[in-house]
Design a protein around this motif. Sequence first.
Motif, PDB file in Angstrom:
ATOM      1  N   THR A   1     -13.279 -17.016  34.020  1.00 13.97           N
ATOM      2  CA  THR A   1     -12.300 -17.478  33.043  1.00 13.97           C
ATOM      3  C   THR A   1     -12.851 -18.701  32.327  1.00 13.97           C
ATOM      4  O   THR A   1     -13.915 -19.193  32.645  1.00 13.97           O
ATOM      5  CB  THR A   1     -10.986 -17.840  33.753  1.00 13.97           C
ATOM      6  N   ASP A   2     -12.117 -19.179  31.385  1.00 16.21           N
ATOM      7  CA  ASP A   2     -12.432 -20.337  30.540  1.00 16.21           C
ATOM      8  C   ASP A   2     -13.894 -20.433  30.109  1.00 16.21           C
ATOM      9  O   ASP A   2     -14.475 -21.485  29.988  1.00 16.21           O
ATOM     10  CB  ASP A   2     -11.922 -21.660  31.160  1.00 16.21           C
TER      11      ASP A   2
ATOM     12  N   THR B   1     -30.081 -28.328  37.951  1.00 21.05           N
ATOM     13  CA  THR B   1     -29.250 -29.548  37.973  1.00 21.05           C
ATOM     14  C   THR B   1     -29.742 -30.608  38.953  1.00 21.05           C
ATOM     15  O   THR B   1     -28.985 -31.489  39.327  1.00 21.05           O
ATOM     16  CB  THR B   1     -27.772 -29.255  38.313  1.00 21.05           C
TER      17      THR B   1
ATOM     18  N   ILE C   1     -15.642 -15.825  39.143  1.00 21.63           N
ATOM     19  CA  ILE C   1     -14.813 -16.653  38.280  1.00 21.63           C
ATOM     20  C   ILE C   1     -15.404 -16.621  36.881  1.00 21.63           C
ATOM     21  O   ILE C   1     -16.475 -17.161  36.642  1.00 21.63           O
ATOM     22  CB  ILE C   1     -14.738 -18.090  38.814  1.00 21.63           C
TER      23      ILE C   1
ATOM     24  N   ARG D   1     -20.946 -29.123  33.817  1.00 28.73           N
ATOM     25  CA  ARG D   1     -20.497 -28.300  34.950  1.00 28.73           C
ATOM     26  C   ARG D   1     -21.621 -28.017  35.947  1.00 28.73           C
ATOM     27  O   ARG D   1     -21.929 -26.859  36.243  1.00 28.73           O
ATOM     28  CB  ARG D   1     -19.907 -26.974  34.451  1.00 28.73           C
TER      29      ARG D   1
ATOM     30  N   ASP E   1     -21.588 -28.159  39.058  1.00 27.71           N
ATOM     31  CA  ASP E   1     -21.096 -27.427  40.227  1.00 27.71           C
ATOM     32  C   ASP E   1     -21.137 -25.918  40.007  1.00 27.71           C
ATOM     33  O   ASP E   1     -21.544 -25.155  40.875  1.00 27.71           O
ATOM     34  CB  ASP E   1     -19.680 -27.875  40.579  1.00 27.71           C
ATOM     35  N   MET E   2     -20.730 -25.487  38.772  1.00 25.73           N
ATOM     36  CA  MET E   2     -20.714 -24.053  38.508  1.00 25.73           C
ATOM     37  C   MET E   2     -22.126 -23.506  38.326  1.00 25.73           C
ATOM     38  O   MET E   2     -22.400 -22.368  38.686  1.00 25.73           O
ATOM     39  CB  MET E   2     -19.866 -23.757  37.261  1.00 25.73           C
TER      40      MET E   2
ATOM     41  N   ILE F   1     -26.705 -19.997  40.927  1.00 26.62           N
ATOM     42  CA  ILE F   1     -28.159 -19.864  41.090  1.00 26.62           C
ATOM     43  C   ILE F   1     -28.582 -19.854  42.549  1.00 26.62           C
ATOM     44  O   ILE F   1     -27.896 -20.393  43.422  1.00 26.62           O
ATOM     45  CB  ILE F   1     -28.919 -20.994  40.360  1.00 26.62           C
TER      46      ILE F   1
ATOM     47  N   ARG G   1     -24.733 -24.642  39.911  1.00 23.46           N
ATOM     48  CA  ARG G   1     -25.294 -24.533  41.270  1.00 23.46           C
ATOM     49  C   ARG G   1     -24.779 -23.292  41.978  1.00 23.46           C
ATOM     50  O   ARG G   1     -25.475 -22.694  42.795  1.00 23.46           O
ATOM     51  CB  ARG G   1     -24.907 -25.772  42.088  1.00 23.46           C
ATOM     52  N   LYS G   2     -23.537 -22.934  41.685  1.00 27.11           N
ATOM     53  CA  LYS G   2     -22.945 -21.774  42.320  1.00 27.11           C
ATOM     54  C   LYS G   2     -23.593 -20.472  41.838  1.00 27.11           C
ATOM     55  O   LYS G   2     -23.634 -19.494  42.571  1.00 27.11           O
ATOM     56  CB  LYS G   2     -21.454 -21.750  41.989  1.00 27.11           C
TER      57      LYS G   2
ATOM     58  N   VAL H   1     -28.992 -28.709  46.035  1.00 28.70           N
ATOM     59  CA  VAL H   1     -28.915 -27.681  44.990  1.00 28.70           C
ATOM     60  C   VAL H   1     -27.708 -26.761  45.208  1.00 28.70           C
ATOM     61  O   VAL H   1     -27.359 -25.972  44.343  1.00 28.70           O
ATOM     62  CB  VAL H   1     -30.250 -26.897  44.910  1.00 28.70           C
TER      63      VAL H   1
ATOM     64  N   PRO I   1     -23.579 -25.920  45.767  1.00 34.48           N
ATOM     65  CA  PRO I   1     -22.431 -26.464  45.032  1.00 34.48           C
ATOM     66  C   PRO I   1     -21.604 -27.500  45.808  1.00 34.48           C
ATOM     67  O   PRO I   1     -20.583 -27.940  45.303  1.00 34.48           O
ATOM     68  CB  PRO I   1     -21.599 -25.217  44.720  1.00 34.48           C
TER      69      PRO I   1
END
Lengths: 347, 270
Positions: free
Chosen positions: A6-7, A64, A4, A83, A85-86, A91, A88-89, B106, B108
């Motif tokens: 975008t933005d 985070t 992902i 962000r 959540d992003m 790493i 964490r995704k 950690v 998501p």
Amino acid sequence: MEEIETDLENNNTSEIIQVENLKKNYNGFTALKGISFSVKRGEIFGFLGPNGAGKTTTINILATLILPTSGVVYVNGYNVLSRPDMVRKSIGMVFQEVTLDTHLTAEENLYLHAYLYGVLKKEFNQRKREVLKLCELWEKRKWKVENFSGGMKRRLEIARALIHWPKILFLDEPTVGLDPQTRTKIWDYIFSTRKQKDTTIFLTTQYLNEAENCDRIAILDHGEIVALDTPENLKKMVGGDIIIFKTLDNDLAEKEFKAKFPQYKLKRIGKELKIEVENGDEFLPTLVKIITPKIISIELRRPTLEDIFLEVTGRKIREDEELEPGEEEPFNLASLFSLFNNKKNNK
Amino acid sequence: MKQISFLKHYPLNVRIKSLYIIWYREILIYWRNSIKVFTSIFLPLLIVAFLGTGFKTLLPQTILPYDYTQFFYSGIIALATAIMAISSTLSIVWDREFGFLREILVSPVPRSNIVLGKILGATTVALIQGTLLLFVSPYLSIEIQFLDFIKTLIFLIIFNSGIAALGVFFAANIKKTESFSILLQIIIAPMSFLSGAFFSLNNLPIWVKNLANFNPLSYGVDGLRWLILSSSLTKEQILLFTLHPLKNCVFFLIIFDFIIFLLAVRRFKR
């Protein structure tokens, strides 16, 4: 997992981690006094410093897990505050202490992780084989983690952190408490990961010889970055190479040297002479030529990070720990042997 | 707008998957711990068999218009499952102490999903225990209709999820397993004494009744009595020893579930 992207304006810049003026206070105690640095995509970036310098605090903020007091932190183009959540995704994290579920088998631990990160089942089976083979745990995948040794646990944790193909792998003191053999192995895994997946690696360490493996190092002391550069450049800060030599007549040698090269410093350490020069290997033959007394021994040494840490902070990195052996009575192996010998003699 | 973009980054199926895996881990740990499975069944039965028979001799059917063992058994199911549900949340403290919680934190997965997964896990474990205990009912000459059996299971879920959420609420900030087990004892003891599992709350002084009205365990105990004993005893007989009607029990517990879940999530997020 889909990519992902975008933005995001700054997702494809060369800096994957950007930290500006990061501060962290814990109830009046300042752990980080406003540090700034950035990490490039695909590099191995090391945080070096003694215990309590703020290494783990920094890594936890980047992952985070704790909130910064002030400052701006971007990881993979996402702000850690807005962000998480992003972040964490993107790493993978290997903590200082073991965070495996010891009730479960190695395979189950990976399975759990894959589910938490939303890895598809088909991909999981393929990646599981790949990461377990990489970390040489494929044969032991059915073992319960409680039966693993410290080194195996560490390897499994690295394997687990790679299951979702993170953009950045964080390693908080990955080799602490491991024997030297396992330590080199872990480093092999870290290098092969970087090669295969082009993963950025951010690690902290208190071992100077390990930090030399990094592409760039930040030296952290009392919550501040005191130096940040490649290991080679950092070493240049000390003033080039170090030559230590011993002659039959040191006084004469010293005189001769000072007459020919007044620009270089020469120090006497016991029966040895120490000089710091820019290009040691090229300087060595000239040195041998100009010194008339017979040279007994000569040693050319590159400066270590220990020398650098001493240079930038004015003290040794593990000063507190180096005092300990002197205070403690060293274990005398010979006395143990004499114990056995006496027994034999008695018989 | 923010909501939509979040759903895109963390789609619903991934959410459900992560919920499933947190739940699955709890169940796996319960099943692997065979001693825990054994004691979770054995201990309540021991209490019913020994303590129940003992009390029965003190209160023979000539004084009570119902069989004390049946009364005691239905109460003990509520109590045993509640204790199981609340003590299962110990795994949060345990995970924190042994580091595994950080692996989940950690990732998501949203914090609310972690809380929900833990609650569902604890509820399932309590449900397994409750179901196994219900199979003993024929030996106490209690007849349960199939429909009532299903209703009982649903009620057990409603009841225990709130109790589990209460456990998560307390476990959210505790760092040591020892302190959590001490805290659990402090919570469980007054709640179970005022639950009506051992004796009927009907004939007690007003101030005790008032306290019991705020005790979720008393609703769980009464609700289970209505459902388990509905075929064995008449409505009038059950009215003699229950404080709350069934409707009130379900209503109170659903509201309790929601409130305590939101509080637990809030506290877990910090």
